[in-house]
Design a protein around this motif. Structure first.
Motif, short mmCIF file in Angstrom:
data_model
loop_
_atom_site.label_atom_id
_atom_site.label_comp_id
_atom_site.label_asym_id
_atom_site.label_seq_id
_atom_site.Cartn_x
_atom_site.Cartn_y
_atom_site.Cartn_z
N GLN A 215 0.84 -1.19 0.00
CA GLN A 215 0.00 0.00 0.00
C GLN A 215 0.88 1.24 0.00
O GLN A 215 1.74 1.41 0.85
CB GLN A 215 -0.94 0.02 1.21
CG GLN A 215 -1.93 1.18 1.17
CD GLN A 215 -2.98 1.10 2.26
OE1 GLN A 215 -2.94 0.20 3.11
NE2 GLN A 215 -3.94 2.01 2.22
N GLU A 216 0.66 2.11 -1.00
CA GLU A 216 1.28 3.42 -1.03
C GLU A 216 0.24 4.45 -0.61
O GLU A 216 -0.95 4.13 -0.51
CB GLU A 216 1.82 3.73 -2.44
CG GLU A 216 3.03 2.90 -2.83
CD GLU A 216 3.77 3.48 -4.04
OE1 GLU A 216 3.37 4.56 -4.53
OE2 GLU A 216 4.75 2.84 -4.48
N TYR A 220 -2.37 1.03 -4.38
CA TYR A 220 -1.76 -0.25 -4.06
C TYR A 220 -0.80 -0.63 -5.18
O TYR A 220 -1.18 -0.66 -6.36
CB TYR A 220 -2.84 -1.33 -3.91
CG TYR A 220 -3.72 -1.09 -2.69
CD1 TYR A 220 -3.42 -1.66 -1.46
CD2 TYR A 220 -4.84 -0.25 -2.79
CE1 TYR A 220 -4.22 -1.42 -0.34
CE2 TYR A 220 -5.64 -0.01 -1.68
CZ TYR A 220 -5.33 -0.60 -0.46
OH TYR A 220 -6.11 -0.35 0.63
N ARG A 221 0.44 -0.92 -4.80
CA ARG A 221 1.48 -1.24 -5.77
C ARG A 221 1.61 -2.76 -5.90
O ARG A 221 1.93 -3.45 -4.94
CB ARG A 221 2.81 -0.63 -5.34
CG ARG A 221 3.91 -0.83 -6.39
CD ARG A 221 5.21 -0.21 -5.94
NE ARG A 221 5.89 -0.98 -4.91
CZ ARG A 221 6.22 -0.54 -3.71
NH1 ARG A 221 5.91 0.70 -3.34
NH2 ARG A 221 6.85 -1.31 -2.85
N LEU A 252 11.39 1.90 -8.43
CA LEU A 252 10.99 2.39 -7.12
C LEU A 252 11.99 3.45 -6.70
O LEU A 252 13.21 3.25 -6.81
CB LEU A 252 10.95 1.27 -6.09
CG LEU A 252 9.92 0.15 -6.32
CD1 LEU A 252 9.96 -0.84 -5.16
CD2 LEU A 252 8.53 0.71 -6.51
N GLY A 255 11.17 3.93 -2.10
CA GLY A 255 10.06 3.07 -1.74
C GLY A 255 8.75 3.38 -2.42
O GLY A 255 7.73 2.77 -2.11
N ARG A 256 8.76 4.33 -3.37
CA ARG A 256 7.53 4.70 -4.08
C ARG A 256 7.72 4.46 -5.57
O ARG A 256 8.82 4.58 -6.11
CB ARG A 256 7.22 6.19 -3.84
CG ARG A 256 6.96 6.58 -2.40
CD ARG A 256 5.54 6.24 -1.97
NE ARG A 256 4.57 6.87 -2.83
CZ ARG A 256 4.14 8.14 -2.68
NH1 ARG A 256 4.62 8.90 -1.71
NH2 ARG A 256 3.22 8.63 -3.50
N SER A 258 7.95 5.19 -9.34
CA SER A 258 8.48 6.40 -9.96
C SER A 258 8.53 6.25 -11.47
O SER A 258 8.86 5.19 -12.00
CB SER A 258 9.88 6.71 -9.43
OG SER A 258 10.45 7.81 -10.11
N TYR A 296 6.11 -3.02 -11.96
CA TYR A 296 5.14 -2.62 -10.95
C TYR A 296 3.93 -1.95 -11.61
O TYR A 296 4.05 -1.29 -12.64
CB TYR A 296 5.76 -1.61 -9.97
CG TYR A 296 7.08 -2.05 -9.38
CD1 TYR A 296 7.12 -2.97 -8.34
CD2 TYR A 296 8.28 -1.54 -9.87
CE1 TYR A 296 8.33 -3.37 -7.79
CE2 TYR A 296 9.49 -1.94 -9.34
CZ TYR A 296 9.51 -2.85 -8.30
OH TYR A 296 10.71 -3.24 -7.76
N LEU A 298 0.88 0.55 -10.08
CA LEU A 298 0.23 1.24 -8.97
C LEU A 298 -1.24 1.43 -9.33
O LEU A 298 -1.57 2.07 -10.34
CB LEU A 298 0.89 2.59 -8.70
CG LEU A 298 0.32 3.40 -7.53
CD1 LEU A 298 0.46 2.63 -6.22
CD2 LEU A 298 0.99 4.76 -7.44
N ARG A 300 -4.83 2.90 -8.42
CA ARG A 300 -5.55 3.91 -7.65
C ARG A 300 -7.05 3.74 -7.88
O ARG A 300 -7.48 3.31 -8.94
CB ARG A 300 -5.12 5.32 -8.06
CG ARG A 300 -3.63 5.60 -7.90
CD ARG A 300 -3.29 7.03 -8.30
NE ARG A 300 -1.87 7.34 -8.17
CZ ARG A 300 -0.99 7.23 -9.15
NH1 ARG A 300 -1.38 6.82 -10.34
NH2 ARG A 300 0.29 7.52 -8.93
#
Length: 748
Positions: A215-216, A220-221, A252, A255-256, A258, A296, A298, A300
Motif C-alpha cells: 500500500q502506497e 496499491y502497488r 521504485l 520506496g515509491r 516512480s 510494478y 500502482l 488507484r
C-alpha cells in the motif's frame, strides 16, 4: 494479389491528449444464401485494428497489423474467414486504434508532426466462394457504419481509457440494431506500398501473478517480480462509475513507484490506463491498443477489499518468435544475466527491436545492429528483422542517409544516426545470412547498402576519416555522449566494417563492380585509420582507452604481427580501470570477444560477473532482472532499466563458454566447430543453438582433473571439436571431426 484500396474512417477529427476521440467501431452486415466453401479476408487497419466475424475475434494478435510509416508501407493481414461465416446474416466488426497513424505529442520525436497524421482508418475486402463456386465480394467501398467504442482514449505510449458503461453488447453480431449508427467516411489513401505482413504476430507468452502487494499513500502497488513488457488483465467487481487508474513503471524511488527514468519531460506521465466500471457482475479487461514496460503497477481508485492478488495478472507479450538457443552454467550470476538478456530481448521485440518498451518503443537502428547476432543465436528473429529492414530501406533519403529511428516521420537525420547506427543495413542482412543462409535478405538490401556507401564516400574528411553522428553510446558511469573513444575512431572503424560486410554480400550476390567499390572504400578508410589514429611506437589507438583499442583489434586495423602488442595495450587499459570494463555499448560488443581471441576468456568472465561497479554482475547484485540502458552508480539518476543493446554477453556465453561456433568460415550452413573455453571460474557449462540443419549442443563439466565434454550435432553437419589451453582428447590430439558423443579430456 489485389489489396483493397478504399480506406474508410469514422471521422476526420483525430484525437489529442487534451481532446481525445473514442476509438471507432465499424460494422458491415450482409446475407449469405448458401454455405461457404472458401472466404479470404484482407485488412489494413491504420494504426491498429481488431477484427471479428459474427462476434468471434479472429485478430492475429495485439497491435495488428504492424507499426510503420503508412506513406512507406501499408501492411495487410490475410484471414481465412470461412469457418466464421454462416448462411443468413453475417457481420464483420472492426475496432480501430490510433497506433502510428495518430501518435500523440511526446515532445521528442515529432510524430505528432507527421504528414500522414489522421484519424485511424481501414481498408478491407472479403472474397467469398459458395458451395456452387459463385463468387461474392464485400469491401469498404460501401455498407460500413460506425459508432464510438468504449475505448475513449488510446495511444501507444501514453495508455488507454476504457469506459465499460459505454459498451454495446453484441455490436458485431447478427441481429444487433445499428439503425442509430452513421455511415463511415471515405479516407484518402496513405500512399504506401501494399504488403502482407510477414513478421510474427504479437503473442501473450506468459501470465504472471503478483509476488507482492504494497500500500502506497495513493494506491496499491503490485509487484510482478521481473521487469518485462506487455499488459495486464484487470478482474474486478466494482461500483457503477468507479474509476480505476493503473500506472505501469519499472522503478521504485525511496520506496515509491516512480516514472522519473522514463518520462519524456516533467509535464508528461506515460503508461497510465483508466478503467471505468459498469458495475454489477465481475468485469474483466485488457487494454487493446497499447502496451507497457513494467515490473510494478500502482492501482488507484480501489478499496482495500478489492486489492487482492486476483485483481491483476501480468500478461507478458512480444513477437511470437521461437527459441533458437540458450545457455546455463555453474555460476548463478551468469545464469541471471542470460535470463536478463533474454527478457530484455523479448520485451523489446514488438515486430522489430525497440530501444525500450516504455519510454520510446522506437526502432533505433544502432540498438538493433548491436544485438543482431546474439538475438539470432537465441531466437528465431530473422523474419521480423527482414520485414523491418524493408522499412529501413524505405526510410533512406535521396542522399542515401538513414535516420536513427525507423519508422520515423522525418526525425532522426539531423541527430541520432551516423555510421554506428546506419550500419544496421549491413549488419542485419550479414548476420541473418550467416546464421540462416537467407539470400533474399541480401538481395533486398543490397541497393540500400550501395546507396549508403555512395553517401558515406561524401562524408569522408580530407584526412580520410569519418566522424558524424553518435559514438560509443552510454559509456559506463558517464553521460551518454561523454565518450573516451574519439568519434573519428569509432565511426571510421565501423564504416570500414560496413564496407567489408558490403563487399562480402556483393560477392555472394555476384556483383563484382559493387564489390570492388566497397573494398576500395574499406581499404581507403583502413589506410587513414592506420596513418592518423594509431601510434605504432606503442601500438596505441587514439583516445588511449579500452573502446578504441578493442574496436581496432576487433575490426582488423592492426596487421597480424602488431596484434599481440596492441592487445597488451588493451590489458594495460583494463588494469588502469582496476579490472573493470570502461566502454560504451558499441565497444562492449567487441571487448569480450577480443579478450577470448587472445586466450583471456577468464578475464572477460571476471569483468562480466564481478559484483562491484561497473560490471554486469553489479546489475544482478542490485536486483536487476533485465539489462539496463546505462551502467550507473548507486545514487545516480537511472535511465531505462530494460534495454537489449548490452546483450552481446549472451552470444559470448554460447559461442565462447559453450563453444558453439556456427558457420565459422561464413560459407557453409552444414558446418560448426565446438571450441569451449574452460574458464577456471566454472565447474560446468552448457548451451545450444538450433541451426538450419538442426540442434547443435555442447555441455562440459569438471570431474577431478578431467573434463567431460558432451557434443550433439546433426549427422549431416561437418566441422571440428577443438581444444585449447593444453586440453587433450584421450588419443592425445587437440581436435577431432565434429560428431555427437561424450569425450573425456585431460591436461597435457
Amino acid at each position: 494479389m489485389n489489396f483493397p484500396q478504399t480506406f474508410i474512417r469514422a471521422t476526420e477529427t483525430f484525437g489529442t491528449r487534451q481532446n481525445p476521440v473514442p476509438a471507432p467501431y465499424l460494422r458491415r452486415s450482409f446475407t449469405l444464401d448458401k454455405p461457404v466453401r472458401e472466404a479470404r479476408l484482407l485488412i489494413c487497419g491504420l494504426g491498429f485494428y481488431t477484427l471479428s466475424v459474427n462476434g468471434k475475434d479472429i485478430t492475429k494478435g495485439p497491435l495488428a497489423p504492424y507499426i510503420s510509416n503508412p506513406t512507406d508501407i501499408l501492411y495487410y493481414d490475410c484471414y481465412d474467414a470461412a469457418p466464421s461465416l454462416t448462411q443468413g446474416e453475417n457481420v464483420i466488426g472492426v475496432c480501430l486504434g490510433n497506433g502510428f497513424m495518430n501518435a500523440l505529442d511526446a515532445g521528442v520525436w515529432d510524430f505528432e508532426k507527421a504528414s500522414w497524421r489522421s484519424a485511424p482508418q481501414v481498408a478491407l475486402s472479403l472474397r467469398i466462394v459458395d458451395e456452387d463456386g459463385a463468387e461474392r465480394f464485400i469491401d469498404t467501398t460501401e455498407g460500413f457504419v460506425t459508432a464510438p467504442s468504449p475505448i475513449r482514449f488510446d495511444d501507444l505510449r501514453f495508455g488507454e481509457t476504457y469506459d465499460a458503461r459505454e459498451e454495446l453488447p453484441g455490436w458485431d453480431t447478427p441481429g444487433f440494431d445499428a439503425s442509430g449508427w452513421t455511415p463511415a467516411l471515405r479516407a484518402p489513401h496513405p500512399g504506401g506500398e501494399c504488403r502482407l505482413c510477414e513478421a510474427e504476430p504479437i503473442i501473450v507468452s506468459q501470465e504472471l501473478r503478483p509476488v507482492d502487494i504494497v500500500q502506497e499513500p495513493d494506491g496499491y502497488r503490485y509487484d510482478f517480480g521481473v521487469n518485462t513488457a506487455g499488459l495486464f488483465r484487470l478482474t474486478i467487481q466494482g461500483a457503477p462509475g468507479q474509476e480505476i487508474e493503473l500506472e505501469c513503471a519499472e522503478l521504485l524511488d525511496n520506496g515509491r513507484l516512480s516514472h522519473r527514468n522514463i518520462r519524456f519531460n516533467d509535464n508528461y506521465q506515460i503508461q497510465i490506463d483508466h478503467y471505468i466500471c459498469r458495475g454489477g457482475d465481475t468485469e474483466t479487461h485488457v487494454p487493446f491498443f497499447t502496451y507497457h514496460g513494467f515490473r510494478y503497477i500502482l492501482v488507484r481508485g480501489i478499496t482495500p477489499e478489492q486489492a487482492t492478488p486476483e485483481l491483476l495478472t501480468c500478461l507478458v507479450m512480444h513477437s511470437g518468435v521461437e527459441e533458437r538457443g540458450n545457455f546455463s552454467c555453474s555460476d548463478e550470476t551468469v545464469n541471471a544475466l542470460q535470463a536478463a538478456a533474454r527478457r530484455s530481448d523479448l520485451a523489446n521485440l514488438f515486430y522489430f527491436p525497440t530501444d525500450c518498451p516504455h519510454r520510446e518503443k522506437n526502432g533505433w537502428t544502432g540498438d538493433a545492429a548491436l544485438s543482431a547476432e546474439h538475438m539470432l543465436l537465441n531466437l528465431g528473429v530473422e523474419t521480423s528483422l527482414r520485414e523491418w529492414l524493408r522499412n529501413v530501406a524505405k526510410a533512406q533519403n535521396s542522399e542515401g542517409a538513414l535516420p536513427g529511428i525507423v519508422p520515423t516521420g522525418g526525425w532522426g537525420f539531423a541527430w541520432g544516426n551516423g555510421p554506428a547506427w546506419d550500419c544496421v543495413s549491413f549488419v542485419l542482412p550479414y548476420y541473418v545470412y550467416l546464421y540462416r543462409g537467407d539470400r533474399q535478405i541480401l538481395r533486398e538490401n543490397a541497393p540500400t547498402m550501395l546507396r549508403y556507401l555512395h553517401y558515406l564516400s561524401t562524408k569522408i574528411r580530407p584526412d580520410g576519416l569519418v566522424a558524424y553522428g553518435l559514438g560509443d553510446w552510454c559509456p559506463v558511469g558517464r553521460n551518454p555522449e561523454d565518450y573516451k573513444a574519439p568519434l573519428e575512431v569509432t565511426d571510421s572503424l565501423i564504416s570500414m566494417d560496413s564496407c567489408r560486410k558490403a563487399a562480402f554480400i556483393f560477392h555472394v550476390l555476384g556483383l563484382p563492380e559493387q564489390q570492388r567499390f566497397a573494398d576500395g572504400l574499406a581499404d581507403r578508410l583502413r589506410r587513414a585509420i592506420r596513418e592518423r589514429l594509431i601510434d605504432f611506437s606503442t601500438m596505441t589507438v587514439a583516445g588511449r582507452c579500452q573502446s578504441s583499442q578493442c574496436m581496432a583489434l576487433y575490426y582488423g586495423a592492426f596487421e597480424p604481427g602488431e596484434r599481440a602488442a596492441a592487445f597488451s595495450r588493451l590489458l594495460d587499459f583494463i588494469d588502469e580501470a582496476g579490472g573493470h570494463m570502461d566502454v560504451g555499448a558499441i565497444a562492449a560488443r567487441t571487448l569480450f570477444s577480443v579478450l577470448s581471441d587472445f586466450g583471456r576468456s577468464d578475464l572477460a568472465f571476471e569483468m562480466i560477473t564481478r559484483p562491484d561497479f561497473p560490471s554486469y554482475g553489479n546489475l544482478i547484485a542490485r536486483g536487476a532482472t533485465s539489462l539496463w540502458e546505462t551502467f550507473f552508480d548507486e545514487g545516480k539518476k537511472p535511465d531505462s532499466l530494460n534495454h537489449h543493446f548490452w546483450g552481446d554477453i549472451s552470444g559470448w556465453f554460447i559461442q565462447r563458454l559453450a563453444g558453439i561456433r556456427f558457420n565459422p568460415h561464413r560459407d557453409n550452413w552444414q558446418e560448426a566447430d565446438i571450441a569451449p573455453d574452460f574458464v577456471p571460474q566454472l565447474t560446468h557449462a552448457e548451451g545450444f543453438h538450433i541451426a538450419p540443419a538442426g540442434r547443435i549442443a555442447s555441455a562440459w563439466k569438471r570431474e577431478g582433473n578431467a573434463i567431460v565434454l558432451t557434443v550433439e550435432a546433426p549427422a549431416s553437419m561437418t566441422g571440428e571439436i577443438r581444444l585449447t589451453d593444453g586440453w587433450l582428447f584421450d588419443d592425445g590430439l587437440t581436435f577431432r571431426p565434429l560428431s555427437s558423443g561424450t569425450f573425456r579430456l585431460h591436461k597435457r
